[in-house]
Structure formats: C-alpha cells, structure tokens
Design an enzyme around this catalytic site. Structure first.
Site, PDB file in Angstrom:
ATOM      1  N   GLN A  97      44.172  51.868  40.927  1.00  0.00           N
ATOM      2  CA  GLN A  97      43.269  52.966  40.233  1.00  0.00           C
ATOM      3  C   GLN A  97      43.362  54.348  40.417  1.00  0.00           C
ATOM      4  O   GLN A  97      43.061  54.691  39.199  1.00  0.00           O
ATOM      5  CB  GLN A  97      41.995  53.483  41.084  1.00  0.00           C
ATOM      6  CG  GLN A  97      41.269  52.140  41.718  1.00  0.00           C
ATOM      7  CD  GLN A  97      40.197  51.716  43.600  1.00  0.00           C
ATOM      8  OE1 GLN A  97      40.480  51.854  44.224  1.00  0.00           O
ATOM      9  NE2 GLN A  97      38.645  52.548  42.855  1.00  0.00           N
ATOM     10  N   HIS A 128      45.316  46.445  48.241  1.00  0.00           N
ATOM     11  CA  HIS A 128      43.556  46.879  47.924  1.00  0.00           C
ATOM     12  C   HIS A 128      43.489  46.255  46.544  1.00  0.00           C
ATOM     13  O   HIS A 128      43.637  46.456  44.898  1.00  0.00           O
ATOM     14  CB  HIS A 128      44.131  48.162  47.645  1.00  0.00           C
ATOM     15  CG  HIS A 128      42.869  48.786  47.691  1.00  0.00           C
ATOM     16  ND1 HIS A 128      42.618  49.726  48.361  1.00  0.00           N
ATOM     17  CD2 HIS A 128      41.925  49.080  47.032  1.00  0.00           C
ATOM     18  CE1 HIS A 128      41.342  50.565  48.096  1.00  0.00           C
ATOM     19  NE2 HIS A 128      40.702  49.662  47.183  1.00  0.00           N
ATOM     20  N   ASN A 171      42.896  45.816  52.525  1.00  0.00           N
ATOM     21  CA  ASN A 171      41.812  46.633  51.819  1.00  0.00           C
ATOM     22  C   ASN A 171      40.683  46.077  52.197  1.00  0.00           C
ATOM     23  O   ASN A 171      40.037  44.892  51.332  1.00  0.00           O
ATOM     24  CB  ASN A 171      41.699  47.453  51.038  1.00  0.00           C
ATOM     25  CG  ASN A 171      40.705  48.362  50.508  1.00  0.00           C
ATOM     26  OD1 ASN A 171      40.933  49.372  51.377  1.00  0.00           O
ATOM     27  ND2 ASN A 171      39.985  48.362  49.712  1.00  0.00           N
ATOM     28  N   GLU A 172      39.162  45.982  52.994  1.00  0.00           N
ATOM     29  CA  GLU A 172      38.704  45.436  52.788  1.00  0.00           C
ATOM     30  C   GLU A 172      38.214  43.636  52.690  1.00  0.00           C
ATOM     31  O   GLU A 172      37.948  43.004  51.814  1.00  0.00           O
ATOM     32  CB  GLU A 172      37.748  45.801  51.728  1.00  0.00           C
ATOM     33  CG  GLU A 172      37.200  47.215  52.180  1.00  0.00           C
ATOM     34  CD  GLU A 172      36.167  47.649  50.691  1.00  0.00           C
ATOM     35  OE1 GLU A 172      36.294  47.627  49.926  1.00  0.00           O
ATOM     36  OE2 GLU A 172      35.578  49.166  51.444  1.00  0.00           O
TER      37      GLU A 172
END
Ligand code: BGC
Length: 411
Positions: free
Chosen positions: A17, A111, A155-156
C-alpha cells in the site's frame, strides 16, 4: 483515564500500500491488466521503499513509539525458492532505523499480497501454501528475527472467508462476473492454469481458511524457534451484532469468520484486533447501516464503539493479551478521524478497567495510501501525501494522537 505503563502507541502501514513498484506480486499484475477490478494501479504508491527513514522519523517526531509495517514476500522470494538477500537487507536496514529512532518495530510477514508464483499455483487454496509460508518465515526469521520484538504472521487471516461469505450472502464485491473474468485473464497472462489463480482477497476464502489457520500455526512454531519475538496474528474483527430474526445467520457467520480463527490462537503471545465498524445480521441477511447514520468513505457506518466489543470478544475467546493492530477511518474530514479515535480509545479504557490485558493501540494508517480495490480515494492517513512530490503533511489528527501517546492518557 490513563493507559498502562509501556502501552504501545503506534501507527501502521502495509508494504504494497505504501512502498510502490511491487512488481513481482500477484496484485501488480491484477492492477495493471486491461479491465482490472482495481480503480487504479498502486504504481509508485508513497515511495516508502525509499522514503522509509523520513517516514519513521516523522512518526517518532509525533510522539508515537511503535511502527507496524509489513515485509513483502514477493520481494523476498520473487521466484519460488530464491530468497533475495538484497530485499532482506533492505528490511534489515528499515528495522534498524526503527531502533535507531527509538521506535518499536512490529513486523507483519504477510499483508494481502503474495508472490505471483504462489498465487498462480492456487495461493492459499493450495495445501502447499502451509509449507511455503513456513519456509518463507524461516528465511525472513533467520535474516531479521534478532531485531524484531513483535511479529504478526498473517494480516487478517479471516478476511478471505469474510469476503467470500459476504459476496455470497449480499453480493458485496460480486461485480457481475468481472472478478471471475479478471482471475481467468490474470491466469492466462502469467501462464497459469485456468481456475487456479487465487489472490488473497479475490479467491475462494472458504477453501483457504484451513490452510491459513495451519500456516499461522506452523509459522508461529518456526518463528518461536528462531527468534525471541512475541508472535501473533491479526484478525479482522468487525463487531457482529444480531437483530431479531438474524440468529441463524449471525451464529454461522460469527463461527466461520471469527470463532474458528480465534479458537485456534489459544496460547499465542498476543492477538491483533483490527476493527473498523459493526455488521448487523437481521432476518433478511446483512443489514445496511441504520437510516440516517453517518458513513465513512468506505460506506461503513461510523461506529467507533465496535472496538470495545471486539477487544472483549478476542480476549474472552483466545485468553491472549490483545494489541489493537488496526483501527481507523477513511474520511476527508479529519475532525471525524479525531472523534472516531477518541471514542474508540474510550472503549479501550473501559476494557482495561474491566481487567482485559490490552497492550497497545496502533492506528491505521500512517499515510494516505493505496486502499486496494478502491485505489487512492479513501483517506485513512494521519499524514497526507502529495503523490506528485511525495511530500508529507501531518493532519491535526496526527498531532492529536501524538499528544495522547505522550500523555499516555485521554484528557
Ligand atoms: C487492512 C488494510 C486496509 C484497511 C482499511 C484492513 O482490512 O488490513 O490493509 O487498508 O483495512 O480498509
């Protein structure tokens, strides 16, 4: 109104990101192709790959003491079995910079993005993903582990199943076959088998869930063996609420999306809680935000109280210490970011008052960055980024959160 001594105050980013130029990743291909499902490509992003030192210094200057960021698997293992020493050295310098600036690094190993070779071969739907992830954890753990106090493996890990179930239940992200066509085209472009190309958020999250749980368990074991880091995982925990008539759907979704993951974490060093809003289940399925309620740029209901509920759920199911590893809001109106965060932190204080071991609050995000399918439109940053010049400008919320961190209290 004070937080415990040594409470972690931080902000987060994820490699894809903010870094820019993540060319060996699956999403780079998905973003760049014709008829992409992404609003726009990530491109140079915030050029954090080169500007990290300046960014970490900015974070430290605000009074924050923890930086959560991710290392990019696609850079570290761009081809299966080839581990780039240059990429690992880059991340070593980045982690060392945190220490030099007295910032505690919290490093996420996965991620959302993955190397293209991994996704071409079925991604997390392929049972081989478990050993592939463990091998990557071993390489990165050996190269970097001595410098990392906190590691988040994945992540998640529950977001693929959440996205898949929501897509099926309410058509969110369905897009009239556009996703399927994009996956087929991506497979063709990278010489993969049709039907196999499976990126984290666009594949079959029901098929990948057991592999993600197993990969965390195996990665956790590898990393605990190699490092002295506190190791955990982060879970996307929206506050699920049940309205009359929604009992069955609520129970099914809460178990599949939250429960089965949280239950697998007992004994971990911490659980990372990531919360943005609430989701209500009623007799007609997932309900829209209540009439007249404030919505964020993501279309979510403005509902900062969700964090208190999810911390309580994570702590009671796992028995682990909790770190809020993400919480934030996409908005152009920075005064709403402050209001949101203040109310969320009041919820953290209520959790602490009732004896829950909450060890930190890490706000998403440090920078206005690439918000996946939505491109650069939603603004989650405490710091504004001019992507033409890469200039950074902290927003009032950045100074506000820095002051809360310095006081270690809500005033
Ligand atoms: C993700 C971030 C994302 C944020 C805001 C989380 O699910 O971990 O990568 O930018 O939500 O949507």
């Amino acid at each position: 109104m004070a937080f415990p001594k040594n409470f972690l105050w931080g902000t987060a980013t994820a490699a894809h990101q903010v870094e820019g130029g993540n060319t060996a990743s699956d999403l780079w291909l998905m973003e760049m192709m014709k008829d992409s499902i992404f609003e726009e490509p990530s491109g140079d992003a915030c050029d954090h790959y080169h500007l990290y030192e300046r960014d970490i210094a900015l974070l430290a200057g605000l009074g924050l003491t923890t930086y959560r960021f991710s290392i990019e698997w696609a850079r570290i293992e761009p081809e299966e079995g080839f581990f780039s020493k240059a990429a690992l050295d880059h991340y070593r310098r980045m982690i060392a910079t945190c220490h030099a600036l007295r910032v505690t690094p919290m490093v996420t190993f996965h991620h959302f993005t993955a190397p293209l070779w991994f996704t071409r071969d079925g991604g997390w739907e392929n049972p081989k993903s478990v050993d592939r992830f463990a091998r990557y954890c071993e390489a990165a753990g050996r190269a970097l582990g001595d410098l990392i106090p906190y590691i988040c493996t994945i992540n998640e890990a529950n977001i693929p199943i959440m996205v898949t179930m929501m897509r099926r239940a309410v058509g969110i992200g369905g897009g009239g076959g556009k996703r399927e066509r994009a996956l087929a085209e991506a497979a063709r472009l990278c010489g993969g088998e049709a039907g196999k190309f499976s990126p984290y958020l666009s594949g079959d999250g029901i098929a990948s869930a057991p592999n993600l749980i197993a990969a965390h368990r195996k990665g956790y074991g590898v990393l605990k063996g190699l490092t002295r880091a506190q190791v955990g995982i982060t879970i996307a925990l929206n506050n699920f609420q049940c309205e009359p008539g929604g009992e069955e759907l609520f129970a099914t979704a809460d178990h599949a999306i939250n429960g089965q993951f949280l239950e697998s974490l007992k004994g971990d060093d911490f659980v990372g809680v990531q919360t943005y809003t609430r989701v209500r289940f009623g007799k007609d399925g997932v309900l829209p935000p209540p009439e007249g309620s404030e919505r964020t740029q993501m279309g979510y209901e403005f509902y900062p109280e969700s964090l208190e509920a999810t911390i309580r759920q994570a702590a009671s199911v796992t028995g682990c210490p909790v770190i809020v590893t993400e919480n934030g809001i996409g908005t152009q109106d920075d005064t709403r970011r402050i209001a949101y965060t203040e109310r969320a932190l009041a919820g953290v204080l209520r959790c602490l008052a009732s004896g829950i071991d909450v060890r930190g609050y890490i706000h998403w995000s440090m920078l206005d960055n690439f918000e996946w399918l939505e491109g650069y439109r939603p603004k989650f940053g405490l710091v504004e980024v001019d992507r033409a010049t890469q200039a950074r400008k902290p927003k009032p919320s950045a100074y506000w959160l820095g002051a809360v961190a310095k006081a270690n209290a809500l005033r």
